[in-house]
Structures are given as C-alpha cells and as structure tokens.
Design an enzyme around this catalytic site. Sequence first.
Site: not given
Length: 394
Positions: A220, A272
Amino acid sequence: MTHFTVSCLLVALFLCQSLVHAAYNGYYGYSPAAAPYPAEEPQNIMNPVDSCWRLKSDWDVNREDLADCAVGFGSSTLGGKKGNIYVVTNPYDNAQNPHPGSLRYGVIQAKPLWITFAKDMVITLANELMVNSYKTIDGRGAKVEIAYGPCITIQDVTNVIVHGISIHDCKPGKSGKVRSSPTHVGHRKGSDGDAITIFGSSNVWIDHCYLASCTDGLIDVIHASTAITISNNYFTQHDKVMLLGHNDNFVKDVKMKVTVAFNHFGPGLVERMPRVRRGYAHVANNRYDKWIMYAIGGSADPTIFSEGNYFIASDKSYSKEVTKREVKGGWNNWRWRTSNDVFKNGAFFVPSGYGSIPLPYSSAQRFTVAPGNLVPSLTADAGPLNCNRNGPCY
C-alpha cells in the site's frame, strides 16, 4: 559464448536504444518508432536495474552500489548508503525494547544503516516493524523471510530500500506500544496486515522481493507518499495486491508518483496490480499471469501509463479486460494509456482520455522500456535472487 557474455551484449544493445518517453497524442495512444530490438525473444537479457549490478562478483563487498541502480520515480533513493553495515544475527523480536542483533534494532536507528543478515532466518515480528529513514534491508546472501505476524511499515520517513527478502502470511498488528526510534516509543492502533505499508513517505524502493498471502494488501502506497519504485518483485496468491492512493477524497495523493516495473504478477492474484487513485503510475515491463478479476484499476481520475507489459488473460470470459474503473461513469477523460503492451489469450486494455500525456521523469529517472515481447526474459528472475559470495547473483 558464456551466459554472462550474451547478457552483457544484449544489455548493451538494450540500453543504447532511444528512450520511449515521448508525449502521447490522441485517444488510442502513440506508436513510437520501432527500436531495433531482437526480433525473437532472447533467453539471456537483464533489465536495466539488474544489469547495473548483478554481473559483478564483488557485490558482497560493494553492497551499497545497489543504491545507484534504481530507475523511475524512486531512482534517487539512497537507503543506507554511506552508513555503516549492520548485521542481523538472530530472528528474535521485541516491539518496545529490541536487542542488538535483531532486525528491529537496526531499522529504528537514527543514522543511515545498510542492514544485512548473517544467516538464513524466518522473522515473526511481535508487532509492525517501523522503519526509520536512510535504511536498506538487504537480504542478499541469505534466505530471509518476514512472516506469520505483523510486517513492515514505512511511515513519515524517507530513503528506504527493501531488497531480496520474502514477506508473506502477514497478520494485523496489535494495538500497543511500538518503538520507532532510539528515543521514541509510541502507541499504535494496530496495522492492517499488509506486507509493506508506505505512508506519507518519499524515496522508497522495493526490489527483488517475494510477496504473498497477507491479510490485507501486499503493498500500500498512501497518504501523499511519492517518489516510489516497485521493481523486480514476485507477487502471488493474494487478493488485493497493490494500492496506490489512500481514498478517493484524499486530494493530497495527487502528488503521488510511482513506477511499477519488471515485476512478475504470478498465479492466484485477484485484483489491484495496481489500483490507483489521483496520482501518476508508470506501469512498465511487468508480466501478468491470469488475474482473476482485473489487473490495473483505479478511481478519482488517476493517470496510468501502461507501457511494454505482457498480459496473459485467464480462460474465464469475464476476466479478459486488463482495466477496471471503480466508478459507474464519468471516466472518459481519465488519462489511461497503453503503448507497446502485449495481450495474450484475449486480454484487452480499455484506454481513455485525450491529448498528450508526458512521462514526467527527470533525466536521472528515465530508463528504456522494452517492447512487451521481451518481458518474459526481463522478469524471469523476479523475486529474491540466489546470491553467493565471490560470484554473481542468479
């Protein structure tokens, strides 16, 4: 002719080509002039990051040379260059009072450190590992795993390199006190279970790591982090792989610039790869193997330049599309472009936007992006390498 001689010749040819970073015109993208790469896929070719250091047999005594080899937005990342070597001698961890010889004791120090490992080890952290500025975690020469507990947090710091380790089966961190420097122990609310969280940080390079099977994301990049390069990693067996951007309403992420290059997105990945919000993502020379939902997605008007990637769709008819906009409409002006990508087994990319889309690299950040057909060779050694002292890394 030896394997390394062939590699050197091909790398020289590869690096001498003109850079494919011209402005993008029109809806469907530009078609740059064809570079004289080999017509057939070569078996022995290294990407620009690896060719910078892997052929050197003295890598172990000149470890800090690695810091000169990053490309893209994170290319100026120093890590612990010009600092002392710190050797991790044991896998034990104490979140509040780490002992000398442990990984945590090294990463929290205020001074630059180049962190290496004395032997193979599996490190199960007591709580999230808070990495201080100017640190390199260098797993070359040992098999190093961070697994089965909370994993790595890079928060409000700069100049961090993570290279050559496996990070998998990460769990959420507990609410409690965690040391982040020699002078500070702070209360943490508990990490999400990411392999690596990059929060409000800059100049970070993640290279040649193995990442898989974590509770939340694998990487992230959030809260206005920028100047990030994610390269040569092997991702597998995970749902939400890589998030770039905190949430749709966090406008500061418009400054975010991330390079995702030479990675292998392997089997068992759902979505993702990456998912982008607001910022700029250059996604170049990556291999994608049969994603389950989609490969590249986003929301909140990000800019995504997909260049020279190798997309192999799954056999499922509903997962052929590479792209996904996380909105129902209003995305026609978002700048999502494809150039020199290779699409296999029915894969396709839906572009959007109009006008030019320059690649905002400085001269030091630029690198030659190969045509997509070379990606199987360029990503063949993604993940941690087998590095033996007094010899090159394989």
